[in-house]
Design a protein around this motif. Structure first.
Motif, PDB file in Angstrom:
ATOM      1  N   CYS A  11       8.078 -11.371  -8.594  1.00 14.13           N
ATOM      2  CA  CYS A  11       6.536 -11.937  -9.091  1.00 14.13           C
ATOM      3  C   CYS A  11       5.614 -10.548  -8.401  1.00 14.13           C
ATOM      4  CB  CYS A  11       5.651 -12.274  -8.714  1.00 14.13           C
ATOM      5  SG  CYS A  11       6.087 -14.326  -9.889  1.00 14.13           S
ATOM      6  N   VAL A  12       5.492  -9.562  -7.491  1.00 11.95           N
ATOM      7  CA  VAL A  12       4.598  -8.750  -6.606  1.00 11.95           C
ATOM      8  C   VAL A  12       5.739  -7.743  -6.230  1.00 11.95           C
ATOM      9  CG1 VAL A  12       3.178  -8.735  -5.424  1.00 11.95           C
ATOM     10  CG2 VAL A  12       3.276 -10.923  -5.788  1.00 11.95           C
ATOM     11  N   PRO A  13       4.761  -6.439  -6.629  1.00 11.29           N
ATOM     12  CA  PRO A  13       5.644  -5.216  -6.509  1.00 11.29           C
ATOM     13  C   PRO A  13       4.956  -4.819  -5.292  1.00 11.29           C
ATOM     14  CG  PRO A  13       3.903  -5.136  -7.630  1.00 11.29           C
ATOM     15  CD  PRO A  13       3.893  -6.477  -7.503  1.00 11.29           C
ATOM     16  N   GLU A  14       5.893  -3.662  -4.489  1.00  9.13           N
ATOM     17  CA  GLU A  14       5.244  -3.162  -3.316  1.00  9.13           C
ATOM     18  C   GLU A  14       4.005  -2.539  -3.497  1.00  9.13           C
ATOM     19  OE1 GLU A  14       4.812  -2.999  -0.430  1.00  9.13           O
ATOM     20  OE2 GLU A  14       7.170  -3.032   0.164  1.00  9.13           O
ATOM     21  N   SER A  15       3.368  -2.406  -2.377  1.00 11.47           N
ATOM     22  CA  SER A  15       1.835  -1.489  -2.590  1.00 11.47           C
ATOM     23  C   SER A  15       2.102   0.078  -2.855  1.00 11.47           C
ATOM     24  CB  SER A  15       0.865  -1.360  -0.942  1.00 11.47           C
ATOM     25  OG  SER A  15       0.217  -0.684  -0.797  1.00 11.47           O
ATOM     26  N   PRO A  16       1.661   0.542  -3.611  1.00 10.19           N
ATOM     27  CA  PRO A  16       1.729   1.890  -4.481  1.00 10.19           C
ATOM     28  C   PRO A  16       0.677   2.494  -3.107  1.00 10.19           C
ATOM     29  CG  PRO A  16       0.201   0.531  -5.664  1.00 10.19           C
ATOM     30  CD  PRO A  16       0.164  -0.495  -5.056  1.00 10.19           C
ATOM     31  N   ARG A  17       0.096   2.165  -2.440  1.00  9.58           N
ATOM     32  CA  ARG A  17      -0.865   2.773  -1.193  1.00  9.58           C
ATOM     33  C   ARG A  17       0.950   3.195   0.003  1.00  9.58           C
ATOM     34  NH1 ARG A  17      -6.288   3.069  -1.402  1.00  9.58           N
ATOM     35  NH2 ARG A  17      -7.060   1.034  -2.660  1.00  9.58           N
ATOM     36  N   TRP A  18       1.197   1.950  -0.165  1.00 14.70           N
ATOM     37  CA  TRP A  18       1.794   2.485   1.304  1.00 14.70           C
ATOM     38  C   TRP A  18       3.772   3.715   0.621  1.00 14.70           C
ATOM     39  CZ3 TRP A  18       7.303   1.552   1.220  1.00 14.70           C
ATOM     40  CH2 TRP A  18       8.511   1.624   2.563  1.00 14.70           C
ATOM     41  N   LEU A  19       4.216   2.866  -0.468  1.00 14.09           N
ATOM     42  CA  LEU A  19       5.512   3.590  -1.109  1.00 14.09           C
ATOM     43  C   LEU A  19       4.447   5.724  -1.330  1.00 14.09           C
ATOM     44  CD1 LEU A  19       6.297   1.973  -4.451  1.00 14.09           C
ATOM     45  CD2 LEU A  19       7.328   1.990  -2.474  1.00 14.09           C
ATOM     46  N   LEU A  20       3.150   5.479  -1.210  1.00 14.72           N
ATOM     47  CA  LEU A  20       3.027   7.201  -1.534  1.00 14.72           C
ATOM     48  C   LEU A  20       2.693   7.472  -0.779  1.00 14.72           C
ATOM     49  CD1 LEU A  20       1.713   8.762  -3.283  1.00 14.72           C
ATOM     50  CD2 LEU A  20      -0.708   8.394  -3.268  1.00 14.72           C
ATOM     51  N   SER A  21       2.180   6.663   0.421  1.00 17.72           N
ATOM     52  CA  SER A  21       2.140   7.615   2.327  1.00 17.72           C
ATOM     53  C   SER A  21       3.647   7.338   2.866  1.00 17.72           C
ATOM     54  CB  SER A  21       1.601   6.260   2.987  1.00 17.72           C
ATOM     55  OG  SER A  21       1.963   5.413   3.513  1.00 17.72           O
ATOM     56  N   GLN A  22       5.150   6.917   2.374  1.00 19.06           N
ATOM     57  CA  GLN A  22       5.765   7.387   2.345  1.00 19.06           C
ATOM     58  C   GLN A  22       6.759   8.292   1.123  1.00 19.06           C
ATOM     59  OE1 GLN A  22       7.013   5.640   4.694  1.00 19.06           O
ATOM     60  NE2 GLN A  22       5.383   5.434   5.163  1.00 19.06           N
ATOM     61  N   LYS A  23       5.996   8.770   0.583  1.00 17.80           N
ATOM     62  CA  LYS A  23       6.095   9.834  -0.582  1.00 17.80           C
ATOM     63  C   LYS A  23       7.631   9.367  -1.576  1.00 17.80           C
ATOM     64  CE  LYS A  23       5.121  14.116   1.676  1.00 17.80           C
ATOM     65  NZ  LYS A  23       6.056  15.496   2.356  1.00 17.80           N
ATOM     66  N   ARG A  24       7.087   8.262  -1.667  1.00 15.24           N
ATOM     67  CA  ARG A  24       8.311   7.198  -2.878  1.00 15.24           C
ATOM     68  C   ARG A  24       7.282   7.828  -3.795  1.00 15.24           C
ATOM     69  NH1 ARG A  24      10.950   2.479   0.844  1.00 15.24           N
ATOM     70  NH2 ARG A  24      11.303   1.986  -1.786  1.00 15.24           N
ATOM     71  N   ASN A  25       7.102   8.841  -4.258  1.00 22.16           N
ATOM     72  CA  ASN A  25       6.322   9.314  -5.652  1.00 22.16           C
ATOM     73  C   ASN A  25       6.870   8.736  -7.222  1.00 22.16           C
ATOM     74  OD1 ASN A  25       5.294  10.630  -3.849  1.00 22.16           O
ATOM     75  ND2 ASN A  25       5.291  12.560  -4.940  1.00 22.16           N
ATOM     76  N   THR A  26       8.522   8.483  -7.476  1.00 21.63           N
ATOM     77  CA  THR A  26       8.711   8.032  -8.451  1.00 21.63           C
ATOM     78  C   THR A  26       8.385   6.727  -8.688  1.00 21.63           C
ATOM     79  OG1 THR A  26      10.133   9.634  -8.380  1.00 21.63           O
ATOM     80  CG2 THR A  26      10.920   7.616  -9.933  1.00 21.63           C
ATOM     81  N   GLN A  27       8.388   5.654  -7.559  1.00 22.76           N
ATOM     82  CA  GLN A  27       8.325   4.338  -7.980  1.00 22.76           C
ATOM     83  C   GLN A  27       6.430   4.553  -7.839  1.00 22.76           C
ATOM     84  OE1 GLN A  27      11.585   3.433  -4.583  1.00 22.76           O
ATOM     85  NE2 GLN A  27      10.690   2.152  -5.204  1.00 22.76           N
ATOM     86  N   VAL A  28       5.804   4.948  -6.680  1.00 20.26           N
ATOM     87  CA  VAL A  28       4.189   4.947  -7.470  1.00 20.26           C
ATOM     88  C   VAL A  28       4.322   5.144  -8.979  1.00 20.26           C
ATOM     89  CG1 VAL A  28       1.775   5.896  -7.186  1.00 20.26           C
ATOM     90  CG2 VAL A  28       4.269   5.362  -5.097  1.00 20.26           C
ATOM     91  N   ILE A  29       4.027   5.480  -9.761  1.00 13.47           N
ATOM     92  CA  ILE A  29       4.077   6.187 -11.057  1.00 13.47           C
ATOM     93  C   ILE A  29       4.344   4.974 -11.690  1.00 13.47           C
ATOM     94  CG2 ILE A  29       4.772   7.451 -12.898  1.00 13.47           C
ATOM     95  CD1 ILE A  29       5.389   9.676 -10.747  1.00 13.47           C
ATOM     96  N   LYS A  30       5.512   4.375 -11.519  1.00 12.48           N
ATOM     97  CA  LYS A  30       6.182   2.907 -12.348  1.00 12.48           C
ATOM     98  C   LYS A  30       5.150   1.966 -12.049  1.00 12.48           C
ATOM     99  CE  LYS A  30      10.859   4.281 -12.022  1.00 12.48           C
ATOM    100  NZ  LYS A  30      12.628   4.049 -12.244  1.00 12.48           N
TER     101      LYS A  30
END
Length: 589
Positions: free
Chosen positions: A281-300
């Motif tokens: 139901c709940v995805p990962e925080s895009p802010r945290w993913l961005l701080s970890q440079k996991r850009n592809t997941q942020v875009i999704k």
């Protein structure tokens, strides 16, 4: 180039996706209430007396009512200023001897009951309650009453130790991973607590439960504040904490329906397994993913948010980058909380505010909690006081910001405790007069086994005045609790935000560890002595809050430099997390 808040402004700051995530995570906040304050019902201490072999048989033979049995066989009040021996002492009398009459059986042994020897409860206790608690099951009364305080201190010790480790896990491995792991372990430990065979294992499970449960609550708090835009960030944070109050209200009703502590513990623990559905139901925080440079997941995730909110996905979202001189991922470190002068000052002040909030919040409940009455109604009334606190916050922070309401609330809590000092003194004077009246009645030949008349009107009026003032103090410190959590999250950059909240709030847990012992040990010296400490802590906290910067309308800091520049004159932003959108449409907007 846009910041994350700019992107959320385009795909929806508080659309259907955020509302669904918010309501879902609020269940986590409500489920935390039985863990934090469930001791009120799990470890309630009913009226009790020593179990004396032979008394029950004598009572049946003489046809006594319960009142007559207590009157004839249980010691009365002790000397003024001493504890009542009726709970922890019994007459050293052989109740099976045949010479005892049914009318004042002790009269044949001594002309004055005060001359009869008293001894400890060698055969256990009789508890006047239809339910059960850990107190009644493990006999945590009299000389063992301190073990109830230890039971509550263990969960706070777990909170404290968990704050140091779980916060790092959330910032290192993600908010969602931390939330799911701590929720699963917490649910299992809740069930194990309900089936604990003895007191030592009960303490162990309670400690481990505290170790993970606060991490689960805080991960949900940080997660929901990072999902929404800057315009709704404070509102969802306050309402998330208000869901905790809803949990308090539900707990009082559940405890009324289920008066047995093991069943109540199971009833509050088993539903938490359903929270594991957050995986879907709940995805990962895009802010945290961005701080970890996991850009592809942020875009999704951004595309998913836009779709759920009925917005068009951002076109040609190609790259996400950190405009910094270094290229490695940002890894959280405890030293980062003290790495710059302003961060160092903010961390120390926030630690003190958390500590003060815990001591005053729990201390006021403990100090006023021994007033008697209906346990469930008293708990319900004290919980309902927290709803106006949330309303006051929501109606003031947009106009005045966070710092000024935080200052005023600390001062109100401290001032209420100061007023209660004088009420406590006046009450003590009234009780002393009543004790002298009692001594006069005893010397005039009143049966020591009978009860005195009710409290004198003067003391009764002061009791209600004390409760009213305490409610203002409780409301003030509740506002502080909610605001300090909000301020804490807004003063740290993204990659250490969860760590900052967990480390600073660990001082809240340290306060919770010592408060049960602190309050009752000081009350043994003088009943108003804890209130002096509360008043000083609250008033000093109000002054120290003035040293924090206002965060009203400020974008969440993404880097240490952003956090260091909070409260200063706005400068061109550098070292900020950007979303680079290659489209002429967005460039023109």
């Amino acid at each position: 180039m846009l910041t994350m808040d700019d992107v959320l402004g385009q795909v929806g700051e508080f659309g259907w996706f955020q509302k669904q995530a918010f309501l879902t995570l609020c269940l986590l906040s409500a489920a935390f209430a039985p863990i934090y304050v469930g001791i009120v019902f799990l470890a309630f201490t009913p009226d009790h007396r020593c179990l004396s072999p032979g008394v029950a048989e004598l009572s049946r033979r003489c046809g006594w009512s319960l009142a007559e049995e207590l009157n004839y066989t249980v010691p009365g009040p002790g000397a003024a200023g001493e504890a009542f021996p009726r709970h922890c002492r019994s007459y050293e009398v052989d109740w099976n001897q045949s010479g005892l009459s049914c009318v004042d059986p002790l009269a044949s042994l001594a002309t004055n009951r005060s001359h009869l020897p008293l001894g400890p409860c060698r055969h256990g206790w009789v508890y006047d309650t239809p339910g059960s608690s850990i107190v009644t099951e493990f006999n945590l009364v009299c000389d063992n009453s301190w073990k109830v305080d230890l039971f509550q201190s263990c969960v706070n010790l777990g909170f404290f130790l968990g704050s140091l480790g779980v916060g790092y896990i959330a910032d290192r491995f993600g908010r969602k991973f931390c939330l799911l792991a701590t929720t699963l372990v917490g649910a299992v430990l809740g069930v194990l607590t309900a089936v604990a065979p003895d007191y030592p294992s009960l303490l162990l499970f309670r400690l481990l439960h505290g170790l993970v449960s606060k991490g689960s609550w805080t991960s949900g708090y940080v997660l929901i504040t990072e999902f929404v835009g800057v315009g709704y960030r404070r509102m969802v944070a306050i309402l998330y904490q208000t869901a905790f109050t809803v949990g308090l209200v539900l707990l009082s009703g559940l405890a009324y329906v289920i008066p047995h502590w093991r069943r109540l513990q199971l009833a509050t623990s088993l539903p938490t397994f359903l929270l594991l559905l957050y995986y879907w139901c709940v995805p990962e925080s895009p802010r945290w993913l961005l701080s970890q440079k996991r850009n592809t997941q942020v875009i999704k995730i951004i595309d998913h948010i836009a779709q759920k909110n009925g917005k068009s996905p951002l076109p040609d979202l190609k790259t996400l980058s950190l405009a910094e001189d270094v290229t490695e991922k940002l890894s959280p470190s405890f030293a980062d909380l003290f790495s710059t002068p302003h961060l160092r000052k903010h961390t120390l002040i926030l630690m003190y505010l958390w500590f003060t909030s815990s001591v005053l919040y729990q201390g006021l409940i403990m100090h006023v909690g021994a007033t008697g009455g209906n346990l469930h109604l008293d708990f319900l009334y004290s919980a309902l006081v927290e709803f106006p606190a949330a309303f006051i916050i929501l109606t003031t922070i947009d106009r005045f910001g966070l710092i000024r309401p935080l200052v005023v609330s600390n001062l109100v809590a401290g001032a209420a405790c100061a007023v209660m000092i004088f009420i406590s003194h006046a009450t003590a004077v009234g009780v002393e007069k009543e004790a002298k009246t009692s001594d006069g009645q005893l010397s005039s030949g009143r049966n020591p086994g009978t009860e005195l008349s009710g409290p004198i009107p003067h003391c009764q009026d002061l009791h209600w005045l004390n409760i009213t003032v305490a409610c203002f103090g409780r409301m003030g410190i509740t506002i502080v609790f909610q605001l300090v959590c909000l301020v804490n999250a807004e003063l740290y950059p993204t990659f250490i935000r969860n760590l900052g909240v967990m480390v600073c709030s660990s001082l809240c847990d340290l306060g919770g560890i010592i408060t049960p012992f602190l309050v009752f040990r000081l009350m043994e010296v003088w009943q108003g002595l804890p209130l002096i400490l509360f008043a000083v802590l609250g008033l000093v906290a109000g002054g120290m809050t003035l040293l924090l910067p206002e965060t009203k309308g400020v974008t969440l800091p993404e880097t240490i430099e952003d956090a260091e520049n909070l409260g200063r004159i706005a400068k061109p932003k550098e070292n900020t997390i950007y979303l680079q959108i290659q489209t002429s449409e967005c460039a023109g907007s």
